[in-house]
Design a protein around this motif. Structure first.
Motif, PDB file in Angstrom:
ATOM      1  N   CYS A   1      -0.522 -41.274 -30.034  1.00  0.00           N
ATOM      2  CA  CYS A   1      -0.603 -39.866 -30.430  1.00  0.00           C
ATOM      3  C   CYS A   1      -1.633 -39.672 -31.534  1.00  0.00           C
ATOM      4  N   VAL A   2      -1.589 -40.532 -32.542  1.00  0.00           N
ATOM      5  CA  VAL A   2      -2.525 -40.464 -33.669  1.00  0.00           C
ATOM      6  C   VAL A   2      -3.964 -40.561 -33.177  1.00  0.00           C
ATOM      7  N   PHE A   3      -4.244 -41.562 -32.341  1.00  0.00           N
ATOM      8  CA  PHE A   3      -5.629 -41.770 -31.913  1.00  0.00           C
ATOM      9  C   PHE A   3      -6.076 -40.751 -30.866  1.00  0.00           C
ATOM     10  N   THR A   4      -5.148 -40.148 -30.169  1.00  0.00           N
ATOM     11  CA  THR A   4      -5.522 -39.052 -29.272  1.00  0.00           C
ATOM     12  C   THR A   4      -6.099 -37.899 -30.080  1.00  0.00           C
ATOM     13  N   VAL A   5      -5.446 -37.586 -31.208  1.00  0.00           N
ATOM     14  CA  VAL A   5      -5.933 -36.514 -32.082  1.00  0.00           C
ATOM     15  C   VAL A   5      -7.271 -36.901 -32.704  1.00  0.00           C
ATOM     16  N   ILE A   6      -7.387 -38.137 -33.173  1.00  0.00           N
ATOM     17  CA  ILE A   6      -8.640 -38.582 -33.794  1.00  0.00           C
ATOM     18  C   ILE A   6      -9.784 -38.546 -32.773  1.00  0.00           C
ATOM     19  N   CYS A   7      -9.542 -39.097 -31.582  1.00  0.00           N
ATOM     20  CA  CYS A   7     -10.593 -39.155 -30.566  1.00  0.00           C
ATOM     21  C   CYS A   7     -11.059 -37.761 -30.151  1.00  0.00           C
ATOM     22  N   ASN A   8     -10.143 -36.807 -30.149  1.00  0.00           N
ATOM     23  CA  ASN A   8     -10.513 -35.453 -29.740  1.00  0.00           C
ATOM     24  C   ASN A   8     -11.461 -34.766 -30.716  1.00  0.00           C
ATOM     25  N   LEU A   9     -11.645 -35.341 -31.889  1.00  0.00           N
ATOM     26  CA  LEU A   9     -12.603 -34.775 -32.850  1.00  0.00           C
ATOM     27  C   LEU A   9     -14.030 -34.828 -32.324  1.00  0.00           C
ATOM     28  N   VAL A  10     -14.301 -35.755 -31.374  1.00  0.00           N
ATOM     29  CA  VAL A  10     -15.671 -35.836 -30.840  1.00  0.00           C
ATOM     30  C   VAL A  10     -16.055 -34.535 -30.129  1.00  0.00           C
ATOM     31  N   LYS A  11     -15.083 -33.784 -29.673  1.00  0.00           N
ATOM     32  CA  LYS A  11     -15.370 -32.518 -29.001  1.00  0.00           C
ATOM     33  C   LYS A  11     -15.845 -31.446 -29.984  1.00  0.00           C
ATOM     34  N   LYS A  12     -15.599 -31.677 -31.274  1.00  0.00           N
ATOM     35  CA  LYS A  12     -16.005 -30.709 -32.299  1.00  0.00           C
ATOM     36  C   LYS A  12     -17.376 -31.033 -32.899  1.00  0.00           C
ATOM     37  N   ALA A  13     -17.903 -32.209 -32.572  1.00  0.00           N
ATOM     38  CA  ALA A  13     -19.196 -32.621 -33.142  1.00  0.00           C
ATOM     39  C   ALA A  13     -20.305 -31.650 -32.726  1.00  0.00           C
ATOM     40  N   GLU A  14     -21.309 -31.505 -33.584  1.00  0.00           N
ATOM     41  CA  GLU A  14     -22.343 -30.495 -33.370  1.00  0.00           C
ATOM     42  C   GLU A  14     -23.455 -30.963 -32.431  1.00  0.00           C
ATOM     43  N   ASN A  15     -23.696 -32.271 -32.340  1.00  0.00           N
ATOM     44  CA  ASN A  15     -24.778 -32.784 -31.498  1.00  0.00           C
ATOM     45  C   ASN A  15     -24.434 -34.195 -31.018  1.00  0.00           C
ATOM     46  N   PHE A  16     -25.262 -34.703 -30.116  1.00  0.00           N
ATOM     47  CA  PHE A  16     -24.996 -36.019 -29.524  1.00  0.00           C
ATOM     48  C   PHE A  16     -25.061 -37.139 -30.566  1.00  0.00           C
ATOM     49  N   ASP A  17     -25.936 -36.996 -31.551  1.00  0.00           N
ATOM     50  CA  ASP A  17     -26.025 -38.029 -32.589  1.00  0.00           C
ATOM     51  C   ASP A  17     -24.714 -38.120 -33.369  1.00  0.00           C
ATOM     52  N   GLN A  18     -24.161 -36.973 -33.695  1.00  0.00           N
ATOM     53  CA  GLN A  18     -22.887 -36.963 -34.423  1.00  0.00           C
ATOM     54  C   GLN A  18     -21.747 -37.493 -33.537  1.00  0.00           C
ATOM     55  N   VAL A  19     -21.789 -37.152 -32.254  1.00  0.00           N
ATOM     56  CA  VAL A  19     -20.791 -37.671 -31.309  1.00  0.00           C
ATOM     57  C   VAL A  19     -20.848 -39.189 -31.274  1.00  0.00           C
ATOM     58  N   HIS A  20     -22.075 -39.716 -31.178  1.00  0.00           N
ATOM     59  CA  HIS A  20     -22.229 -41.174 -31.078  1.00  0.00           C
ATOM     60  C   HIS A  20     -21.759 -41.862 -32.359  1.00  0.00           C
ATOM     61  N   THR A  21     -22.102 -41.278 -33.487  1.00  0.00           N
ATOM     62  CA  THR A  21     -21.666 -41.854 -34.767  1.00  0.00           C
ATOM     63  C   THR A  21     -20.141 -41.842 -34.861  1.00  0.00           C
ATOM     64  N   MET A  22     -19.539 -40.743 -34.441  1.00  0.00           N
ATOM     65  CA  MET A  22     -18.082 -40.642 -34.477  1.00  0.00           C
ATOM     66  C   MET A  22     -17.443 -41.655 -33.515  1.00  0.00           C
ATOM     67  N   ALA A  23     -18.015 -41.777 -32.323  1.00  0.00           N
ATOM     68  CA  ALA A  23     -17.510 -42.754 -31.353  1.00  0.00           C
ATOM     69  C   ALA A  23     -17.648 -44.166 -31.897  1.00  0.00           C
ATOM     70  N   ASP A  24     -18.717 -44.391 -32.628  1.00  0.00           N
ATOM     71  CA  ASP A  24     -18.972 -45.711 -33.228  1.00  0.00           C
ATOM     72  C   ASP A  24     -17.897 -46.065 -34.257  1.00  0.00           C
ATOM     73  N   ILE A  25     -17.620 -45.140 -35.181  1.00  0.00           N
ATOM     74  CA  ILE A  25     -16.661 -45.474 -36.238  1.00  0.00           C
ATOM     75  C   ILE A  25     -15.227 -45.577 -35.690  1.00  0.00           C
ATOM     76  N   ILE A  26     -14.924 -44.774 -34.667  1.00  0.00           N
ATOM     77  CA  ILE A  26     -13.580 -44.854 -34.063  1.00  0.00           C
ATOM     78  C   ILE A  26     -13.415 -46.179 -33.327  1.00  0.00           C
ATOM     79  N   SER A  27     -14.386 -46.506 -32.463  1.00  0.00           N
ATOM     80  CA  SER A  27     -14.266 -47.725 -31.660  1.00  0.00           C
ATOM     81  C   SER A  27     -14.361 -48.976 -32.524  1.00  0.00           C
TER      82      SER A  27
END
Length: 408
Positions: free
Chosen positions: A78-104
């Motif tokens: 449940c916790v990581f579902t909420v955290i992972c869904n933050l990538v949908k709020k990112a403003e651009n692909f670079d921010q998405v990738h950075t967020m995916a990087d720190i989560i993974s």
């Protein structure tokens, strides 16, 4: 333990921050705990108000290591579902990738702790991504966790979609190599997946060309492994390794030339060549874990295939006996083994002691085999054209006869 349940009164992200903070500071006493929880929640609210989603993700991941050891799998998911869904709020692909990087990166720490859950979290993250580069990055992280945590059964089903993934990801050669080799390594520990492991290993080797000698050198050990895997496999009798530059380089390599010679024997020669090789190189065979008796059995089948391909459709028992180094009363059992393995299609004539071959499998399929196939196709096309011409001629003749009868 209380499960994280988002409510109408509080944003899911804030609920997660509160939950993880309370869990992390539970042993510090009420006064310290309450202050820390309130501080983290205020910081989270500021991030949300200002739209600093990357900072929020980092904040939520601060206590990830602690909660992996303390929280239940249901709470963690449940916790990581909420955290992972933050990538949908990112403003651009670079921010998405950075967020995916720190989560993974956080999820892949300590892969031996709840590894199956970690793989599930990473696949959930993968399914939220649209950028091909980020998808590939997270997928490789999931493979890494599965291999390290020994839960490859959770990623193996995805391998059947690799060709589709490759089209989506549009990978360069280096990334393809990393992908194929990682998959091959993930499969090799599972005996039932040996063929698939070999398939991905050959796909890895096929990415190398003669043009880059430095890159070729990095594939030497994998080329040796592919040869050994092929020789060991009791149910693999055909491969394209000989023509691959990554494998062919071994022929002139001082350390690995003999291994290449062994491959050549299994793909182009007969049992007598193997026996001569094994006599001179028994220590080498043992060093690669090759069992002499198993190699002889495989070479007998391959030698029988060679006889079927090179003789004029009829192979005498005596020739099979001499080639396979067996007694004449063993001939039929070896022919049956070859039929069972779908290496040859034939009929056994016991009265005349011959094997009548209809079809034999090619051990390699190179330019020579393509030329033979081309000749057969040309011949078939000519025969079909002659049949059509004959049918048309007969039809014309019949029509003429019918017209003559009508005039009379």
């Amino acid at each position: 333990m209380t499960t994280v349940v988002p409510t109408a009164e509080e944003d899911p992200a804030l609920s997660v921050v509160r939950f993880t903070a309370e869990l992390s500071w539970a042993d510090a006493g009420p006064e310290v705990s309450e202050a820390q929880v309130n501080s983290l929640c205020m910081e989270a609210q500021e991030c949300m108000i200002e739209g600093r989603w990357l900072d929020l993700a980092s904040l939520m991941l601060t206590s990830a290591d602690l909660i992996f050891s303390k929280a239940s799998e249901k709470d963690l998911e449940c916790v990581f579902t909420v955290i992972c869904n933050l990538v949908k709020k990112a403003e651009n692909f670079d921010q998405v990738h950075t967020m995916a990087d720190i989560i993974s990166s956080k999820v892949t720490q300590q892969p031996n702790v709840k590894p199956a859950l970690r793989v599930k979290i990473l696949f959930n993250l993968y399914n939220l991504l649209e950028n091909p580069a980020s998808c590939f990055f997270v997928y490789m992280k999931a493979l890494s966790v599965a291999v390290s945590g020994k839960v490859t059964e959770h990623v193996i089903p995805s391998f059947k979609n690799i060709d589709s993934f490759l089209r989506e990801w549009n990978l360069g050669v280096k990334d393809q190599r990393e992908l194929f080799l990682t998959i091959s390594n993930a499969l090799k520990e599972n005996k039932s997946s040996a063929k698939d492991s070999f398939k991905f290993l050959t796909r890895y080797l096929a990415t190398f060309s003669d043009e880059d000698a430095y890159a070729l050198s990095e594939a030497k050990e994998e080329a040796v492994r592919a040869i050994v895997d092929f020789v060991k496999a009791p149910d693999m009798f055909q491969c394209d390794l000989l023509d691959m530059p990554a494998v062919a380089q071994l022929e002139k390599d001082a350390k690995h030339a003999l291994v290449y010679q062994l491959l050549k024997i299994f793909l182009t020669q007969r049992l007598d060549a193997y026996l001569d090789f094994s006599t001179a190189n028994s220590t080498l065979l043992k060093s690669y874990g090759l069992v002499h008796e198993d190699c002889i059995a495989k070479m007998r089948l391959l030698s029988l295939v060679d006889l079927a391909s090179n003789e004029s459709g009829q192979v005498p028992y005596s020739l099979i006996r001499d080639t396979l180094k067996i007694e004449v009363d063993e001939v039929e059992s070896w022919v049956v083994k070859a039929i069972t393995a779908k290496l040859i299609d034939c009929k056994i004539d016991q009265m005349n002691e011959i094997v009548i071959v209809r079809r034999g499998t090619e051990r390699v399929f190179g330019p020579h085999q393509w030329e033979i196939l081309r000749a057969k196709l040309v011949n078939w096309r000519t025969n079909i054209a002659n049949v059509i011409t004959s049918i048309q001629a007969n039809k014309i003749s019949e029509d003429s006869t019918q017209e003559g009868l009508m005039i009379r």
